[in-house]
Design an enzyme around this catalytic site. Structure first.
Site, short mmCIF file in Angstrom:
data_model
loop_
_atom_site.label_atom_id
_atom_site.label_comp_id
_atom_site.label_asym_id
_atom_site.label_seq_id
_atom_site.Cartn_x
_atom_site.Cartn_y
_atom_site.Cartn_z
N ASN A 1 0.49 -9.34 -15.59
CA ASN A 1 0.17 -10.64 -15.01
C ASN A 1 1.43 -11.35 -14.56
OD1 ASN A 1 -1.45 -12.78 -14.19
ND2 ASN A 1 -2.41 -13.04 -16.20
N PHE A 2 1.24 -12.43 -13.80
CA PHE A 2 2.30 -13.36 -13.41
C PHE A 2 3.44 -12.71 -12.63
CE2 PHE A 2 0.53 -15.33 -17.36
CZ PHE A 2 -0.09 -16.40 -16.75
N LEU A 3 3.12 -11.74 -11.79
CA LEU A 3 4.16 -11.20 -10.90
C LEU A 3 4.48 -12.24 -9.85
CD1 LEU A 3 5.99 -9.10 -9.66
CD2 LEU A 3 3.99 -8.02 -8.64
N CYS A 4 5.71 -12.71 -9.85
CA CYS A 4 6.10 -13.82 -8.97
C CYS A 4 7.52 -13.59 -8.47
CB CYS A 4 6.01 -15.15 -9.72
SG CYS A 4 6.48 -16.60 -8.74
N ILE A 5 7.70 -13.77 -7.16
CA ILE A 5 9.00 -13.63 -6.52
C ILE A 5 9.33 -14.93 -5.79
CG2 ILE A 5 10.43 -12.23 -4.96
CD1 ILE A 5 9.20 -10.58 -7.21
N LEU B 1 -6.48 -13.56 -17.04
CA LEU B 1 -6.02 -14.93 -16.86
C LEU B 1 -5.32 -15.11 -15.52
CD1 LEU B 1 -4.59 -15.58 -20.43
CD2 LEU B 1 -6.86 -16.15 -19.55
N TYR C 1 0.83 -1.21 0.00
CA TYR C 1 0.00 0.00 0.00
C TYR C 1 0.86 1.25 0.00
CZ TYR C 1 -3.10 3.59 1.93
OH TYR C 1 -3.80 4.74 2.15
N LYS C 2 1.93 1.25 0.80
CA LYS C 2 2.81 2.42 0.85
C LYS C 2 3.46 2.68 -0.51
CE LYS C 2 3.86 2.05 5.80
NZ LYS C 2 4.90 1.71 6.82
N SER D 1 11.48 -10.67 0.98
CA SER D 1 11.80 -9.51 1.82
C SER D 1 12.72 -8.51 1.12
CB SER D 1 12.47 -9.98 3.12
OG SER D 1 13.70 -10.63 2.85
N LYS D 2 13.11 -8.79 -0.12
CA LYS D 2 14.08 -7.96 -0.84
C LYS D 2 13.42 -6.81 -1.61
CE LYS D 2 17.53 -10.67 0.33
NZ LYS D 2 18.56 -10.22 1.30
N ARG D 3 12.09 -6.68 -1.53
CA ARG D 3 11.37 -5.60 -2.20
C ARG D 3 11.59 -5.61 -3.72
NH1 ARG D 3 7.35 -4.29 -0.45
NH2 ARG D 3 7.37 -2.10 -1.05
N LEU D 4 11.60 -6.83 -4.28
CA LEU D 4 11.77 -6.95 -5.72
C LEU D 4 10.49 -6.59 -6.48
CD1 LEU D 4 13.89 -10.22 -6.13
CD2 LEU D 4 14.54 -7.89 -6.78
N THR E 1 -4.74 -7.05 -11.72
CA THR E 1 -5.60 -7.58 -10.67
C THR E 1 -4.75 -8.01 -9.50
OG1 THR E 1 -5.51 -9.81 -11.61
CG2 THR E 1 -7.36 -8.42 -12.27
#
Length: 467
Positions: free
Chosen positions: A189-193, A467, A57-58, A199-202, A225
């Site tokens: 889409n597909f944002l994945c860490i 999707l 949110y920040k 915790s690395k704020r990627l 989304t």
């Protein structure tokens, strides 16, 4: 721009009065409730999920997105910020030491395999680590190679030493209508860490980097989304689930046996006919494409926010993969059907769904749950016959999905889905999907005085299926 699903959205839950409609321009009470949830998370945050949500949110407070205290009904629609290209960096943002930027070519088998491995192990799963969405390589190629795709918008982060893919985000160009105003967007889409790097704020870095690349290609808006509450949803849709193989879902832990019922009663409750009921319903063929394109284009005009597909885009979305000839092909990702009038030979209706598997991580005799997701549909029928027509069309889709050996059928509370969800025994799930627009204020609806009753010619709401 975050995970768009939850793996355990198949479980029924008690009805929640908040966010129950796919409304665009959320009312003030709903916005206040969303904002209150964030304030509670901020005051109670620790190192868990609440802390992650408030950090997101920040970050979003620094971005050109609608704020919670803005009145969308009175704010003029349009871009929030005019982008000065002279201020956009021409090179990528710096990464942490030990990591480097890369791209994923969805047409390269090896690179798709790397992406599949990352998503299979680190993407969306339920809180109990019991189920995880499992996007197949074929599905990923389908989802990432729509017309206009560019490799530079499929961004990866690799560990410099091992070259292992540890993070990813994708973008595809699209045109959407927002209250009759067509805008060009990037669909994120597909944002994945990788779990060890959460915790690395990627995630903010990936979002900023894909934003930079889109700006340089003259795309200044995005649609995305998230299951998380961020500033500020333009629509919030609950997941609904219709068991097709209830016994398997129960054995896998997806569904539970109600205390007041028996297994035999549950199986009988979700029984479906063996044959479809709509005359003229058949598998969609290539020759139907022009008719479906026209039919779907007209139907989508009913909604406040909807996509605009070209013929080439629709051809890719509905005919990608092994082709429509083999009904049970293991490489198939989308099923599309039309209703052809037996007298006029005109296409009167259209329905489609796509496939995503969920891996069962818990101890179970079942390794995979096959899930059909309702995609786009359309009908030439207008009110007052529309509800009956759509109910029949989706009921036939359930029968066809059952025959194709799917275990559960998912639908979001968007499009005209309210017309059939209760009638066809869909149950509300635990999860919701919030829709967001980047650098665009929705503004007042064209038909903001129109009622939501079924005889409205244009009921409003969300018409985009992500999707």
């Amino acid at each position: 721009m975050e995970e768009s699903n939850t793996a355990r959205d198949h479980l029924p839950s008690s009805s929640d009065p908040s966010l129950t409609k796919s409304s665009v321009n959320l009312d003030k009470a709903t916005v206040s409730e969303l904002f209150a949830k964030l304030q509670i998370a901020e005051s109670q945050s620790d190192n868990g999920k609440e802390a992650k949500d408030i950090e997101s949110y920040k970050f979003w407070k620094t971005q050109p997105v609608p704020k919670f205290n803005e009145d969308g009904g009175k704010t003029k629609g349009g871009p929030i910020k005019v982008i000065n290209l002279d201020e956009v960096p021409k090179g990528p943002y710096p990464l942490l030491d030990g990591f480097e930027w890369g791209t994923i070519d969805p047409e390269d088998e090896k690179e798709v395999g790397e992406l599949h491995e990352l998503l299979s192990n680190h993407y969306v799963e339920d809180d109990d680590s019991t189920f995880r969405l499992n996007y197949s390589p074929v599905f990923l190629r389908w989802a990432l190679t729509a017309p206009g795709w560019q490799k530079q918008w499929h961004i990866g982060v690799r560990a410099s030493a091992s070259q292992k893919l540890v993070a990813f985000i994708s973008g595809l160009p699209a045109n959407i209508n927002v209250h009759a105003q067509t805008i060009k967007v990037i669909e994120i889409n597909f944002l994945c860490i990788h779990k060890r790097l959460r915790s690395k704020r990627l995630a903010p870095l990936l979002i900023r980097e894909i934003t930079r690349r889109c700006y340089l290609q003259d795309i200044y808006q995005a649609i995305y989304t998230a299951a998380a509450v961020l500033p500020t949803p333009v629509a919030s849709c609950r997941y609904y689930h219709r068991p097709l193989n209830w016994l398997k879902l129960c054995e896998s832990g997806f569904s539970h046996l109600p205390s007041s019922s028996t297994k035999a009663r549950q199986i009988a409750k979700y029984h479906l006919p063996s044959t479809t009921q709509t005359p003229g319903l058949r598998l969609m063929q290539a020759d139907d494409l022009d008719a479906v394109h026209e039919l779907l284009g007209r139907y989508l005009q009913r909604f406040d926010i909807s996509p605009t597909f070209s013929i080439d885009e629709l051809r890719h979305l509905l005919f990608f993969g092994a082709g429509q000839a083999k009904e049970a092909s293991s490489k198939r990702v989308v099923w599309a059907y039309v209703v052809e009038d037996l007298e006029t030979r005109k296409i009167t209706d259209f329905v489609s769904f796509y496939s995503i598997e969920s891996a069962v991580l818990s101890h179970s005799q079942n390794d995979v749950i096959r899930t059909a997701y309702l995609y786009y549909y359309a009908s030439t029928d207008s009110t007052p016959n529309l509800q009956q027509r759509v109910q029949g069309l989706i009921n036939d889709a359930l029968i066809l999905a059952k025959k194709a050996r799917f275990d559960v059928f998912n639908a979001l509370q968007l499009q005209d889905n309210d017309l059939f969800l209760e009638k066809l025994r869909f149950s509300p799930g635990d999860g919701r999907l919030h829709y967001y627009l980047f650098n665009y204020q929705v503004g007042p609806a064209v038909n903001e005085d129109a009622s939501d009753c079924l005889d409205s010619q244009r009921p409003g709401g969300m018409g985009v299926v992500m999707l």
